[in-house]
Motif scaffolding. Sequence first.
Motif, PDB file in Angstrom:
ATOM      1  N   GLY A  11      12.914  21.410 -59.762  1.00 27.78           N
ATOM      2  CA  GLY A  11      13.282  22.318 -60.841  1.00 27.78           C
ATOM      3  C   GLY A  11      14.250  21.686 -61.823  1.00 27.78           C
ATOM      4  O   GLY A  11      14.113  21.840 -63.035  1.00 27.78           O
ATOM      5  N   THR A  12      15.205  20.954 -61.309  1.00 28.63           N
ATOM      6  CA  THR A  12      16.193  20.305 -62.172  1.00 28.63           C
ATOM      7  C   THR A  12      15.526  19.239 -63.034  1.00 28.63           C
ATOM      8  O   THR A  12      15.770  19.156 -64.243  1.00 28.63           O
ATOM      9  CB  THR A  12      17.324  19.674 -61.324  1.00 28.63           C
ATOM     10  OG1 THR A  12      17.951  20.709 -60.558  1.00 28.63           O
ATOM     11  CG2 THR A  12      18.349  18.999 -62.201  1.00 28.63           C
ATOM     12  N   ARG A  13      14.686  18.424 -62.433  1.00 27.38           N
ATOM     13  CA  ARG A  13      13.997  17.368 -63.176  1.00 27.38           C
ATOM     14  C   ARG A  13      13.151  17.971 -64.306  1.00 27.38           C
ATOM     15  O   ARG A  13      13.166  17.495 -65.431  1.00 27.38           O
ATOM     16  CB  ARG A  13      13.114  16.546 -62.241  1.00 27.38           C
ATOM     17  CG  ARG A  13      12.466  15.351 -62.936  1.00 27.38           C
ATOM     18  CD  ARG A  13      11.537  14.602 -61.980  1.00 27.38           C
ATOM     19  NE  ARG A  13      11.113  13.348 -62.540  1.00 27.38           N
ATOM     20  CZ  ARG A  13      10.174  13.194 -63.465  1.00 27.38           C
ATOM     21  NH1 ARG A  13       9.560  14.264 -63.970  1.00 27.38           N
ATOM     22  NH2 ARG A  13       9.846  12.005 -63.921  1.00 27.38           N
ATOM     23  N   GLU A  14      12.438  19.036 -63.972  1.00 26.35           N
ATOM     24  CA  GLU A  14      11.583  19.680 -64.983  1.00 26.35           C
ATOM     25  C   GLU A  14      12.414  20.250 -66.124  1.00 26.35           C
ATOM     26  O   GLU A  14      12.047  20.142 -67.287  1.00 26.35           O
ATOM     27  CB  GLU A  14      10.750  20.784 -64.325  1.00 26.35           C
ATOM     28  CG  GLU A  14       9.793  21.489 -65.259  1.00 26.35           C
ATOM     29  CD  GLU A  14       8.657  20.610 -65.770  1.00 26.35           C
ATOM     30  OE1 GLU A  14       8.031  21.000 -66.772  1.00 26.35           O
ATOM     31  OE2 GLU A  14       8.406  19.540 -65.191  1.00 26.35           O
ATOM     32  N   ARG A  18      11.931  19.140 -69.995  1.00 23.11           N
ATOM     33  CA  ARG A  18      11.626  20.147 -71.025  1.00 23.11           C
ATOM     34  C   ARG A  18      12.700  20.193 -72.111  1.00 23.11           C
ATOM     35  O   ARG A  18      12.390  20.295 -73.294  1.00 23.11           O
ATOM     36  CB  ARG A  18      11.479  21.528 -70.385  1.00 23.11           C
ATOM     37  CG  ARG A  18      10.207  21.689 -69.603  1.00 23.11           C
ATOM     38  CD  ARG A  18      10.092  23.074 -69.014  1.00 23.11           C
ATOM     39  NE  ARG A  18       8.883  23.171 -68.222  1.00 23.11           N
ATOM     40  CZ  ARG A  18       8.382  24.300 -67.768  1.00 23.11           C
ATOM     41  NH1 ARG A  18       9.022  25.445 -68.020  1.00 23.11           N
ATOM     42  NH2 ARG A  18       7.286  24.314 -67.065  1.00 23.11           N
ATOM     43  N   ALA A  19      13.950  20.156 -71.704  1.00 16.69           N
ATOM     44  CA  ALA A  19      15.050  20.171 -72.684  1.00 16.69           C
ATOM     45  C   ALA A  19      14.966  18.938 -73.579  1.00 16.69           C
ATOM     46  O   ALA A  19      15.124  19.030 -74.804  1.00 16.69           O
ATOM     47  CB  ALA A  19      16.396  20.217 -71.973  1.00 16.69           C
ATOM     48  N   THR A  20      14.687  17.789 -72.988  1.00 15.20           N
ATOM     49  CA  THR A  20      14.579  16.559 -73.761  1.00 15.20           C
ATOM     50  C   THR A  20      13.414  16.632 -74.735  1.00 15.20           C
ATOM     51  O   THR A  20      13.547  16.266 -75.916  1.00 15.20           O
ATOM     52  CB  THR A  20      14.404  15.343 -72.835  1.00 15.20           C
ATOM     53  OG1 THR A  20      15.480  15.310 -71.898  1.00 15.20           O
ATOM     54  CG2 THR A  20      14.370  14.044 -73.625  1.00 15.20           C
ATOM     55  N   SER A  21      12.288  17.124 -74.271  1.00 14.03           N
ATOM     56  CA  SER A  21      11.109  17.242 -75.138  1.00 14.03           C
ATOM     57  C   SER A  21      11.416  18.101 -76.357  1.00 14.03           C
ATOM     58  O   SER A  21      11.116  17.728 -77.497  1.00 14.03           O
ATOM     59  CB  SER A  21       9.943  17.836 -74.342  1.00 14.03           C
ATOM     60  OG  SER A  21       8.804  17.979 -75.157  1.00 14.03           O
ATOM     61  N   ALA A  41      19.818  21.343 -70.485  1.00 17.35           N
ATOM     62  CA  ALA A  41      19.045  21.493 -69.239  1.00 17.35           C
ATOM     63  C   ALA A  41      19.847  22.175 -68.137  1.00 17.35           C
ATOM     64  O   ALA A  41      19.312  22.448 -67.060  1.00 17.35           O
ATOM     65  CB  ALA A  41      18.585  20.120 -68.767  1.00 17.35           C
ATOM     66  N   GLU A  42      21.135  22.427 -68.410  1.00 17.30           N
ATOM     67  CA  GLU A  42      22.034  22.986 -67.402  1.00 17.30           C
ATOM     68  C   GLU A  42      21.999  22.125 -66.142  1.00 17.30           C
ATOM     69  O   GLU A  42      21.833  22.603 -65.019  1.00 17.30           O
ATOM     70  CB  GLU A  42      21.681  24.445 -67.101  1.00 17.30           C
ATOM     71  CG  GLU A  42      21.848  25.345 -68.305  1.00 17.30           C
ATOM     72  CD  GLU A  42      21.496  26.793 -68.029  1.00 17.30           C
ATOM     73  OE1 GLU A  42      21.007  27.105 -66.915  1.00 17.30           O
ATOM     74  OE2 GLU A  42      21.700  27.620 -68.919  1.00 17.30           O
ATOM     75  N   ALA A  61      10.401   8.734 -72.794  1.00 16.39           N
ATOM     76  CA  ALA A  61       8.993   8.445 -72.491  1.00 16.39           C
ATOM     77  C   ALA A  61       8.385   9.578 -71.661  1.00 16.39           C
ATOM     78  O   ALA A  61       7.253  10.008 -71.898  1.00 16.39           O
ATOM     79  CB  ALA A  61       8.869   7.107 -71.767  1.00 16.39           C
ATOM     80  N   GLU A  62       9.156  10.089 -70.702  1.00 15.65           N
ATOM     81  CA  GLU A  62       8.669  11.201 -69.885  1.00 15.65           C
ATOM     82  C   GLU A  62       8.563  12.483 -70.711  1.00 15.65           C
ATOM     83  O   GLU A  62       7.620  13.265 -70.550  1.00 15.65           O
ATOM     84  CB  GLU A  62       9.595  11.421 -68.688  1.00 15.65           C
ATOM     85  CG  GLU A  62       9.115  12.475 -67.714  1.00 15.65           C
ATOM     86  CD  GLU A  62       7.779  12.153 -67.060  1.00 15.65           C
ATOM     87  OE1 GLU A  62       7.077  13.110 -66.680  1.00 15.65           O
ATOM     88  OE2 GLU A  62       7.426  10.963 -66.934  1.00 15.65           O
ATOM     89  N   ALA A  63       9.499  12.698 -71.608  1.00 13.70           N
ATOM     90  CA  ALA A  63       9.451  13.876 -72.479  1.00 13.70           C
ATOM     91  C   ALA A  63       8.237  13.814 -73.407  1.00 13.70           C
ATOM     92  O   ALA A  63       7.627  14.850 -73.708  1.00 13.70           O
ATOM     93  CB  ALA A  63      10.738  13.978 -73.292  1.00 13.70           C
ATOM     94  N   ILE A  64       7.877  12.619 -73.855  1.00 12.86           N
ATOM     95  CA  ILE A  64       6.668  12.451 -74.675  1.00 12.86           C
ATOM     96  C   ILE A  64       5.439  12.852 -73.867  1.00 12.86           C
ATOM     97  O   ILE A  64       4.543  13.535 -74.359  1.00 12.86           O
ATOM     98  CB  ILE A  64       6.533  10.989 -75.166  1.00 12.86           C
ATOM     99  CG1 ILE A  64       7.643  10.641 -76.153  1.00 12.86           C
ATOM    100  CG2 ILE A  64       5.148  10.731 -75.765  1.00 12.86           C
ATOM    101  CD1 ILE A  64       7.562  11.314 -77.480  1.00 12.86           C
ATOM    102  N   ARG A  65       5.404  12.443 -72.593  1.00 13.22           N
ATOM    103  CA  ARG A  65       4.267  12.833 -71.737  1.00 13.22           C
ATOM    104  C   ARG A  65       4.203  14.353 -71.578  1.00 13.22           C
ATOM    105  O   ARG A  65       3.130  14.947 -71.568  1.00 13.22           O
ATOM    106  CB  ARG A  65       4.360  12.127 -70.384  1.00 13.22           C
ATOM    107  CG  ARG A  65       3.997  10.646 -70.460  1.00 13.22           C
ATOM    108  CD  ARG A  65       3.903  10.001 -69.080  1.00 13.22           C
ATOM    109  NE  ARG A  65       5.197   9.650 -68.535  1.00 13.22           N
ATOM    110  CZ  ARG A  65       5.860   8.532 -68.822  1.00 13.22           C
ATOM    111  NH1 ARG A  65       5.348   7.650 -69.651  1.00 13.22           N
ATOM    112  NH2 ARG A  65       7.036   8.293 -68.269  1.00 13.22           N
ATOM    113  N   HIS A  66       5.378  14.976 -71.479  1.00 14.67           N
ATOM    114  CA  HIS A  66       5.423  16.443 -71.396  1.00 14.67           C
ATOM    115  C   HIS A  66       4.883  17.066 -72.694  1.00 14.67           C
ATOM    116  O   HIS A  66       4.066  17.998 -72.660  1.00 14.67           O
ATOM    117  CB  HIS A  66       6.862  16.902 -71.143  1.00 14.67           C
ATOM    118  CG  HIS A  66       7.026  18.379 -71.165  1.00 14.67           C
ATOM    119  ND1 HIS A  66       6.713  19.185 -70.089  1.00 14.67           N
ATOM    120  CD2 HIS A  66       7.460  19.210 -72.148  1.00 14.67           C
ATOM    121  CE1 HIS A  66       6.939  20.444 -70.408  1.00 14.67           C
ATOM    122  NE2 HIS A  66       7.400  20.486 -71.646  1.00 14.67           N
TER     123      HIS A  66
END
Length: 197
Positions: A11-14, A18-21, A41-42, A61-66
């Motif tokens: 949950g924290t990672r997600e 999401r916040a970064t995206s 992201a709290e 890079a991960e936020a781009i994938r999201h």
Amino acid sequence: MKTAEKTSSVGTRERIVRATSRLLQRQGYEGTGIKQISREAEATLGSVYHFFPGGKQELAAEAIRHGDQEFAVILRAGLGSSDDLAEAITACTTLLATELRTSDWQDGCPITTTALETVGRAPAIEQSVAEAFANWQSIVEERLRAAGIGTEDARELAGTVINTLEGAELSAQVARSEEPLHVAGKHLARLLSTYRC
């Protein structure tokens, strides 16, 4: 106990992704800092670096994938809304226009700002951006081929559709108007109608 911890960690990672995206979409790579991501992201800074030891570039890079997946959902929904290609592409532009207006014109393409800011400087981000565009084009190409359009035409048309949607979305965002997307949809629909089998 381990299961609860694992669920919490996921949950924290997600939340971080999401916040970064969203932040990258709205203010770009240079304008987004790790501390702001952590706040939005709290999550603690320690958590951010735990999940993304490569720092901001790995996280971006991960936020781009999201963002890729978010846009893919809209594309599939629009393209799958009708057996008629013209109606389906118009549905896509309508969905994009609605999403953009609902966000008060802030949430355009989830990757464009970051892609432009980091070109030639961040290989991991560039790769994620290239993969996103390839994914979107493959979604459109698959739909065009399913409608009976030949492989090469479908590939080229898919590129044209994605490029047009990207430009129209940016124009709509700048103008704070749905019109560029609706006009793009109308003309893409006419174009695709000429390829009906």
